[in-house]
Design an enzyme around this catalytic site. Structure first.
Site, PDB file in Angstrom:
ATOM      1  N   GLY A 253       0.799  -1.219   0.000  1.00  0.00           N
ATOM      2  CA  GLY A 253       0.000   0.000   0.000  1.00  0.00           C
ATOM      3  C   GLY A 253       0.832   1.269   0.000  1.00  0.00           C
ATOM      4  O   GLY A 253       2.062   1.251   0.099  1.00  0.00           O
ATOM      5  N   HIS A 254       0.124   2.395  -0.084  1.00  0.00           N
ATOM      6  CA  HIS A 254       0.805   3.687  -0.210  1.00  0.00           C
ATOM      7  C   HIS A 254       1.617   4.041   1.042  1.00  0.00           C
ATOM      8  O   HIS A 254       1.293   3.661   2.153  1.00  0.00           O
ATOM      9  CB  HIS A 254      -0.182   4.807  -0.548  1.00  0.00           C
ATOM     10  CG  HIS A 254      -1.285   5.002   0.454  1.00  0.00           C
ATOM     11  ND1 HIS A 254      -2.465   5.618   0.152  1.00  0.00           N
ATOM     12  CD2 HIS A 254      -1.396   4.663   1.758  1.00  0.00           C
ATOM     13  CE1 HIS A 254      -3.236   5.664   1.214  1.00  0.00           C
ATOM     14  NE2 HIS A 254      -2.599   5.089   2.199  1.00  0.00           N
ATOM     15  N   ASN A 255       2.723   4.738   0.792  1.00  0.00           N
ATOM     16  CA  ASN A 255       3.631   5.270   1.820  1.00  0.00           C
ATOM     17  C   ASN A 255       4.427   4.198   2.564  1.00  0.00           C
ATOM     18  O   ASN A 255       5.078   4.507   3.574  1.00  0.00           O
ATOM     19  CB  ASN A 255       2.870   6.114   2.858  1.00  0.00           C
ATOM     20  CG  ASN A 255       2.156   7.294   2.239  1.00  0.00           C
ATOM     21  OD1 ASN A 255       2.556   7.791   1.193  1.00  0.00           O
ATOM     22  ND2 ASN A 255       1.077   7.735   2.866  1.00  0.00           N
ATOM     23  N   SER A 273       1.546   2.944   4.946  1.00  0.00           N
ATOM     24  CA  SER A 273       2.489   3.555   5.897  1.00  0.00           C
ATOM     25  C   SER A 273       3.159   2.544   6.816  1.00  0.00           C
ATOM     26  O   SER A 273       3.407   2.804   7.996  1.00  0.00           O
ATOM     27  CB  SER A 273       1.774   4.629   6.732  1.00  0.00           C
ATOM     28  OG  SER A 273       1.219   5.616   5.893  1.00  0.00           O
TER      29      SER A 273
END
Length: 348
Positions: A253-255, A273
């Site tokens: 996923g993002h970050n 994250s």
């Protein structure tokens, strides 16, 4: 301009292979091999390996042309007559992997871009880049020397790809992504897509999409499996560190910040994250909640679940179960549950 790639099977002398893998030869150094195999499937042109002296006789009786063995094998088999050449290495499996790469090298002649490919005139392609059928390369893309883009792949505007990379057919890379050198991406992978980020409007009771305008940075020597997806950062960056190996059907996923030399097995899912430090090993079907932190060298067993914001530390420590906890603790819990179940069964 037409593209022509000629491939030929390369015969390698045992002397050449020994130099590449740093092995000592016992037997004829001028013998040649053209492939690698298991002991059971070997032909007279194949190189095989064993790690246990107990398998030496089986390997000697096979059709293999030569055998990579561990340094202590010849000592344990002192006095044995060797009917095949031996390549002696302290790490036979690693030596075999390196030998396989060397033996399977093909001669390639690059003569341009396939006529069915669409390459924007602003794209910057260095020498010896191969662009296969039906590839689409958008404006201002940069592709390094010796990189190969497989058939049907789509590279969005502004993407940067380093040298000697290999993208297998049907890879999609969104804008804002950067790949280092010697990156391998298998078919169906999607890199740099939007993360799963929404904000609920309590008045309308509807979700509004949170901006997904960050970047994806993939360092040198990373390998990404088939049908794996890696999201760009929401506002900043998702990073995959040097030498990390990601299996098929993984979602990141993002970050997320994935460190160097991390190994991730198939069907694992990372929420947003997450931080994974260097040299961690993540088993298959592991699920990791958002903002979790996996420390350096931590090992997560298959189907483990890591709760959001959880921190797992301990170099070389194995965690297992849901919620994931140290293996010894997890096994003690299983033992207690088994005793309770047995007691309950007797009472009934």
């Amino acid at each position: 301009m037409n593209k022509s790639i000629e491939k030929s099977s390369m015969k390698r002398s045992l002397r050449q292979i020994a130099e590449v893998i740093g092995a000592l030869i016992v037997g004829d150094p001028d013998g040649e091999v053209s492939g690698v195999s298991s002991v059971n499937s070997a032909t007279s042109k194949d190189l095989v390996f064993i790690e246990d002296v107990s398998n030496l006789q089986k390997a000697m009786s096979s059709r293999a042309a030569a055998i990579i063995v561990k340094s202590d094998t010849t000592k344990a088999a002192s006095g044995t007559e060797y009917s095949k050449p031996l390549l002696i290495s302290s790490q036979p499996k690693l030596a075999f992997a390196r030998a396989a790469k060397f033996i399977s090298a093909t001669s390639e002649v690059q003569t341009g871009i396939h006529p069915n490919a669409i390459v924007d005139p602003t794209a910057n392609l260095q020498k010896n880049v191969t662009i296969e059928e039906c590839v689409v390369i958008k404006e201002n893309v940069e592709i390094g020397e010796g990189t190969r883009i497989g058939a049907g792949s789509v590279i969005a505007a502004g993407v940067v790809i380093g040298k000697d990379c290999l993208l297998h057919p049907r890879v999609t890379i969104y804008a804002g992504a950067t790949l280092g050198d010697r990156v391998i991406v298998h078919s169906g992978a999607i890199l740099g897509s939007d993360g799963f980020g929404y904000v609920l409007d309590p008045q309308s009771d509807r979700y509004e999409k949170f901006p997904q305008i960050g970047r994806l940075e993939i360092a040198d020597d990373v390998e990404i499996g088939a049908n794996t997806t890696i999201d760009r950062g929401a506002l900043e960056v998702t990073r995959i560190g040097r030498g990390t190996k990601i299996d098929n059907l993984v979602h990141i996923g993002h970050n997320c910040q994935i460190g160097e030399n991390v190994v991730v097995a198939a069907q694992t899912g990372f929420s947003g994250s997450i931080v994974v430090e260097n040299n961690a090993v993540i088993g298959g079907q592991v699920g990791i909640g958002e903002h979790a932190h996996i420390g350096e060298g931590v090992m997560l067993g298959g189907q483990s679940g890591v709760l959001p914001q959880k921190v797992l530390r301990g170099k070389g420590v194995a965690f297992w179960g849901t919620p994931a906890r140290p293996l010894r603790e997890y096994l003690r819990t299983l033992a207690v549950l088994a005793r309770l179940a047995k007691k309950k069964s007797k009472e009934e």
